[in-house]
Design an enzyme around this catalytic site. Structure first.
Site, PDB file in Angstrom:
ATOM      1  N   ASP A  82       0.838  -1.200   0.000  1.00 19.11           N
ATOM      2  CA  ASP A  82       0.000   0.000   0.000  1.00 19.11           C
ATOM      3  C   ASP A  82       0.880   1.261   0.000  1.00 19.11           C
ATOM      4  O   ASP A  82       1.838   1.360   0.781  1.00 19.11           O
ATOM      5  CB  ASP A  82      -0.868  -0.076   1.267  1.00 19.11           C
ATOM      6  N   HIS A 178      -6.974   9.732   5.312  1.00 19.90           N
ATOM      7  CA  HIS A 178      -6.527   8.620   6.166  1.00 19.90           C
ATOM      8  C   HIS A 178      -6.707   8.965   7.638  1.00 19.90           C
ATOM      9  O   HIS A 178      -6.544  10.112   8.029  1.00 19.90           O
ATOM     10  CB  HIS A 178      -5.054   8.317   5.896  1.00 19.90           C
ATOM     11  N   HIS A 206      -9.639   5.118  -0.617  1.00 26.22           N
ATOM     12  CA  HIS A 206      -8.775   5.069   0.565  1.00 26.22           C
ATOM     13  C   HIS A 206      -9.492   5.744   1.728  1.00 26.22           C
ATOM     14  O   HIS A 206     -10.537   6.358   1.559  1.00 26.22           O
ATOM     15  CB  HIS A 206      -7.452   5.794   0.274  1.00 26.22           C
ATOM     16  N   THR A 231      -7.111   2.282  10.093  1.00 27.77           N
ATOM     17  CA  THR A 231      -7.236   2.786  11.478  1.00 27.77           C
ATOM     18  C   THR A 231      -8.364   2.128  12.255  1.00 27.77           C
ATOM     19  O   THR A 231      -8.209   1.798  13.440  1.00 27.77           O
ATOM     20  CB  THR A 231      -7.438   4.321  11.433  1.00 27.77           C
TER      21      THR A 231
END
Ligand code: 13P
Length: 277
Positions: A82, A178, A206, A231
């Site tokens: 990734d 993210h 993403h 996460t």
């Protein structure tokens, strides 16, 4: 069943109107939890390792574990690198048997992103591996070390990028970021819809953590075929470990190990069920 190519998985998802969950892992417990969830739901997954996390999860230890876990799984699993930027690390994971890599050229100007992505595609081809490219800038970064400013993908740039570089999957930026969102993101689903009309490639979302069920459903309906989650699963593992430590008078590693697997497994399972519709 077992270790498979990402391109094949995403093609299947396109036919079935689903998306494949791509789960970031950082240790053995996460790998075990992800595989257990996929096997229990009899569903394929992508298991991925982010380049930014290598300081916590060394590549030479993680890569063989991930590839072997996929090889022994009862379901199809693609093993993916990734946000790869370093050609050296990308070459290394391909040698280890990863079936897919992302080249993240999103911070380069379009032309340079195209040229660099093309080079990675020729490299990956020698190993029969797939390549994911990115156009537009997703907020934050995988690793939390910098806070990239969101740059929404322009569908016409996505078309140029796809036509000239021809990756197997294309990550786009629609206001996603993210990590945990401090405030609800302003997602532009019109970009997914427009890009999916122009570009004949599976699109990637993403920054899955913190998006709602409705967000996922809409994105998948409009053309997203790979959803990255990191996460949220890390947090679920941490919470389950904390609960184990809080409730256990004499905790030990083996109990902690099981708690970590359980936390990760539960969260992966929720996401797979959602992405399968
Ligand atoms: P989250 O940490 O927000 O789930 O993002 C994961 C991701 O996009 C990995 O590339």
């Amino acid at each position: 069943m077992s270790l498979c190519n990402m391109k094949t998985l995403l093609a299947g998802a396109r036919t079935d109107g689903k998306a494949i969950g791509a789960f970031n892992v950082g240790n053995m417990e996460m790998i075990l939890g992800a595989v257990k969830a996929a096997e229990e739901l009899n569903s394929p997954i992508i298991m991925q390792l982010a380049e930014k996390r290598l300081s916590h999860s060394p590549l030479d230890l993680m890569a063989p574990m991930m590839v072997n876990a996929a090889k022994h799984a009862k379901v199809d699993i693609a093993v993916h690198f990734d946000h790869g930027v370093s050609v050296q690390n990308i070459s290394k994971v391909l040698e280890y048997g990863f079936t897919s890599v992302m080249f993240d050229g999103s911070l380069f100007p379009l032309k340079e992103n195209i040229l660099k992505t093309r080079d990675i595609i020729s490299l990956a081809k020698r190993y029969g591996a797939s390549v994911e490219g990115e156009i537009g800038v997703v907020g934050g970064n995988e690793g939390g070390t910098v806070d990239h400013i969101i740059e929404y993908t322009r569908p016409e740039d996505a078309l140029t990028f796809f036509t000239e570089a021809n990756p197997d999957a294309l990550a786009i930026a629609i206001g996603n970021a993210h990590g945990n969102y401090a405030v609800a993101p302003k997602l532009r689903f019109d970009i997914v819809e427009e890009t999916a009309k122009l570009v004949d490639a599976p699109l990637v979302l993403h920054g899955g953590t913190g998006l709602t069920e409705e967000d996922f459903k809409t994105a998948i309906r409009l053309g997203i075929k790979k959803v990255n989650i990191a996460t949220s699963c890390y947090d679920a593992l941490t919470l389950e470990a904390k609960n184990y430590l809080d409730r256990t008078p004499s905790p030990n590693y083996f109990g902690l190990n099981e708690a970590m697997i359980e936390g990760f497994y539960n969260r992966v399972k929720q996401h797979i069920s959602l992405f399968n519709g």
